[in-house]
Scaffold this motif. Sequence first.
Motif, PDB file in Angstrom:
ATOM      1  N   LEU A 180       0.829  -1.199   0.000  1.00 27.14           N
ATOM      2  CA  LEU A 180       0.000   0.000   0.000  1.00 27.14           C
ATOM      3  C   LEU A 180       0.867   1.253   0.000  1.00 27.14           C
ATOM      4  N   GLY A 181       0.629   2.114  -0.971  1.00 30.11           N
ATOM      5  CA  GLY A 181       1.379   3.364  -1.028  1.00 30.11           C
ATOM      6  C   GLY A 181       0.735   4.426  -0.167  1.00 30.11           C
ATOM      7  N   LYS A 184      -0.810   8.183   4.458  1.00 32.03           N
ATOM      8  CA  LYS A 184      -2.130   8.434   5.013  1.00 32.03           C
ATOM      9  C   LYS A 184      -2.966   7.149   5.042  1.00 32.03           C
ATOM     10  N   VAL A 185      -2.907   6.409   3.943  1.00 27.55           N
ATOM     11  CA  VAL A 185      -3.647   5.151   3.862  1.00 27.55           C
ATOM     12  C   VAL A 185      -3.144   4.178   4.931  1.00 27.55           C
ATOM     13  N   VAL A 232     -16.693   3.942  -3.526  1.00 24.34           N
ATOM     14  CA  VAL A 232     -16.267   3.437  -4.838  1.00 24.34           C
ATOM     15  C   VAL A 232     -14.877   3.924  -5.233  1.00 24.34           C
ATOM     16  N   ASP A 233     -14.485   5.116  -4.748  1.00 18.77           N
ATOM     17  CA  ASP A 233     -13.189   5.644  -5.178  1.00 18.77           C
ATOM     18  C   ASP A 233     -12.063   5.343  -4.191  1.00 18.77           C
ATOM     19  N   THR A 234     -12.349   4.583  -3.130  1.00 22.64           N
ATOM     20  CA  THR A 234     -11.257   4.186  -2.234  1.00 22.64           C
ATOM     21  C   THR A 234     -11.152   2.670  -2.241  1.00 22.64           C
ATOM     22  N   ALA A 235     -10.634   2.177  -3.348  1.00 21.88           N
ATOM     23  CA  ALA A 235     -10.547   0.727  -3.531  1.00 21.88           C
ATOM     24  C   ALA A 235      -9.571   0.081  -2.556  1.00 21.88           C
ATOM     25  N   GLU A 236      -8.650   0.889  -1.970  1.00 20.93           N
ATOM     26  CA  GLU A 236      -7.645   0.293  -1.085  1.00 20.93           C
ATOM     27  C   GLU A 236      -8.233  -0.228   0.220  1.00 20.93           C
TER      28      GLU A 236
END
Lengths: 292, 62
Positions: A180-181, A184-185, A232-236
């Motif tokens: 994971l890049g 923040k994530v 939907v836009d935070t697939a991680e």
Amino acid sequence: MQAMFTGVFTGFFIRYLLLKRDHRQYPSYPHGVMSHLALAFIAAVIGSIAIPALMEKEFTAVTFLALAATQFREVRSMERTMLEGLDKTGLISRGPDYIEGIARVFEARNYLVMFTSLIVGGVTYWGNIFYGLLVGAVAFLISRRLMSGTVIGQIARVREGKVSFDGPNLFVDGIHFMNLGTDKVREEYMERALGVIIEPFDDNARATLANNGQRMAIAHDSAALLGVYKDVDTAEFTPIVRRDLDTGRVGMVIVPIEKDIELLIEAVKRVPVLESSLSTPLKTSIGRKASD
Amino acid sequence: MELEKFILAIVALDAEKVGGCGTPVFFAVNKEEQDKIATYLARITEGVVHDLENGTYIVVKH
């Protein structure tokens, strides 16, 4: 006449009781329930008139049973098409194996209704309504027993796993999940994520858990019950289930809305073991020899 | 065989580490900017950012 009514009533009633309005099995909306009850009614009618009709030497009635079987195969494809369609818009997909499993259950339950009505109708025709209802109750108990499959909690031990990062790589108890890049994530993961480890009891369970469809089902049910911190836009933040190749353990990492590990473990334990992923290598001599 | 995973964009600090590809490359001056660009791209493309640990991020569609 009495035989038919008793048969229809019992069959219909059993279908109603088996129609679990549980959001894991079924998206519970009133119209879906209605259409299944209507189908069950038809199944019950066909089942219950079969034996009385035969007794009256109306042999054409039997052909209706065959006709009904074709109809109920339609139920399966109807459910499958609908769930596949819904799967595309859901945040966490059920996966084809789970969908097939649900569709198959819907089909099978209609046959069950037909069969119960057949027996109850027959018994009432020969005996009386009291015997008919008695047989109906027994049939209900048997069908409930037959139709309740195993769950993950019966084939594996589920416990908490520790979520950690090594550089950008996410681990739960030593099982690598993904890279994971962005910091923040990773911070979000450390703060919110929960990890569970599923340890299979034997080689059968290990093979079952290896199935990707089964793993998708575990992720879907956990996310459905505890919520998922994802759009939907935070697939991680999609829950991931990965396998430890050395031991056959399976780990899951999920970022839930409700961070409660006890509930998550309970949710994973209750995930049904899918019929299509159920694997029994230990039943063969090669599998038994390979396991030691 | 259907291709299910695809690199949508590359966010790099060092121009030497990337090149010769059809994927859009974005250069950032520091890690802070790199994180920001990568996050924006991930949100827009609904992809996931992966860190190659050599100062290069890739945004992948899963």
